[in-house]
Design a protein around this motif. Structure first.
Motif, PDB file in Angstrom:
ATOM      1  N   SER A  17     -54.443 -23.168   6.497  1.00 36.70           N
ATOM      2  CA  SER A  17     -54.750 -24.016   7.716  1.00 36.70           C
ATOM      3  C   SER A  17     -56.478 -23.789   7.777  1.00 36.70           C
ATOM      4  O   SER A  17     -57.206 -23.249   7.109  1.00 36.70           O
ATOM      5  N   VAL A  64     -50.701 -36.935  11.140  1.00 35.45           N
ATOM      6  CA  VAL A  64     -50.815 -35.521  11.366  1.00 35.45           C
ATOM      7  C   VAL A  64     -50.102 -34.882  12.697  1.00 35.45           C
ATOM      8  O   VAL A  64     -50.029 -33.739  12.956  1.00 35.45           O
ATOM      9  N   ARG A  67     -48.776 -31.294  12.992  1.00 42.52           N
ATOM     10  CA  ARG A  67     -49.392 -30.118  11.728  1.00 42.52           C
ATOM     11  C   ARG A  67     -50.731 -29.954  12.708  1.00 42.52           C
ATOM     12  O   ARG A  67     -51.413 -28.956  12.173  1.00 42.52           O
ATOM     13  N   MET A  84     -55.771 -27.184  12.199  1.00 41.38           N
ATOM     14  CA  MET A  84     -55.023 -28.137  11.045  1.00 41.38           C
ATOM     15  C   MET A  84     -54.103 -27.174  10.310  1.00 41.38           C
ATOM     16  O   MET A  84     -54.611 -26.097   9.608  1.00 41.38           O
ATOM     17  N   ASP A  85     -52.879 -27.268  10.453  1.00 36.14           N
ATOM     18  CA  ASP A  85     -51.690 -26.531   9.527  1.00 36.14           C
ATOM     19  C   ASP A  85     -51.197 -27.024   8.519  1.00 36.14           C
ATOM     20  O   ASP A  85     -51.293 -28.455   8.597  1.00 36.14           O
ATOM     21  N   SER A  86     -50.408 -26.337   7.829  1.00 35.75           N
ATOM     22  CA  SER A  86     -49.725 -27.115   6.804  1.00 35.75           C
ATOM     23  C   SER A  86     -50.535 -28.172   6.046  1.00 35.75           C
ATOM     24  O   SER A  86     -50.072 -29.428   5.698  1.00 35.75           O
ATOM     25  N   LEU A  87     -51.688 -27.831   5.406  1.00 39.51           N
ATOM     26  CA  LEU A  87     -52.448 -28.889   4.990  1.00 39.51           C
ATOM     27  C   LEU A  87     -52.185 -29.265   3.594  1.00 39.51           C
ATOM     28  O   LEU A  87     -51.418 -28.485   2.977  1.00 39.51           O
ATOM     29  N   LYS A  88     -52.233 -30.647   3.542  1.00 37.00           N
ATOM     30  CA  LYS A  88     -51.817 -31.283   2.147  1.00 37.00           C
ATOM     31  C   LYS A  88     -53.264 -31.896   1.424  1.00 37.00           C
ATOM     32  O   LYS A  88     -53.992 -32.044   1.992  1.00 37.00           O
ATOM     33  N   ASP A  91     -55.026 -34.366   2.892  1.00 37.52           N
ATOM     34  CA  ASP A  91     -55.698 -34.310   3.931  1.00 37.52           C
ATOM     35  C   ASP A  91     -57.149 -34.136   3.781  1.00 37.52           C
ATOM     36  O   ASP A  91     -58.199 -34.113   4.452  1.00 37.52           O
TER      37      ASP A  91
END
Length: 125
Positions: A17, A64, A67, A84-88, A91
């Motif tokens: 995050s 997004v 997330r 911002m959570d569960s970033l990939k 992103d």
């Protein structure tokens, strides 16, 4: 003088995050929609989310939604943050906040008239 200054970018691992802040000055934040956008080199700038500060309505893009969260900072009323959570890795981009002249529930911020300078977010292991 209208100003928007982003902060909080950096390097984060996938699944992690990050919280970005957009400090505004020179205008009444209660009267203008604020949005977050991002851009990857060679691609068009992408609108992610928008907050209609006068109504509290929010818009999120499909990429997004679920997330990312946009909100006013309760402690600093002139600041909007992007959680911002569960970033990939996808992103990874330069993230910008912007002041818009209009808001739509179906498409978010439109007619942006001021941009921040951007902050780099890198998602990598």
């Amino acid at each position: 003088q209208v100003q928007l200054v982003e902060s909080g970018g950096g390097l984060v691992q996938p699944g992690g995050s990050l919280r970005l802040s957009c400090a505004t000055s020179g205008f009444n934040l209660d009267l203008w929609p604020i949005g977050w956008f991002r851009q990857v080199p060679g691609k068009e700038r992408e609108g992610l989310t928008c907050l209609d500060t006068s109504t509290g309505h929010t818009y999120y893009s499909h990429s997004v939604k679920g997330r990312f969260t946009i909100a006013r900072d309760n402690a600093r009323k002139d600041t909007v943050f992007l959680q911002m959570d569960s970033l990939k890795p996808d992103d990874t981009a330069v993230y910008y906040c912007a002041r818009a002249t209009g808001y739509s529930d179906t498409s978010g911020c439109y007619s942006v008239d001021h941009w921040g300078q951007g902050t780099q977010v890198t998602v990598s292991s």
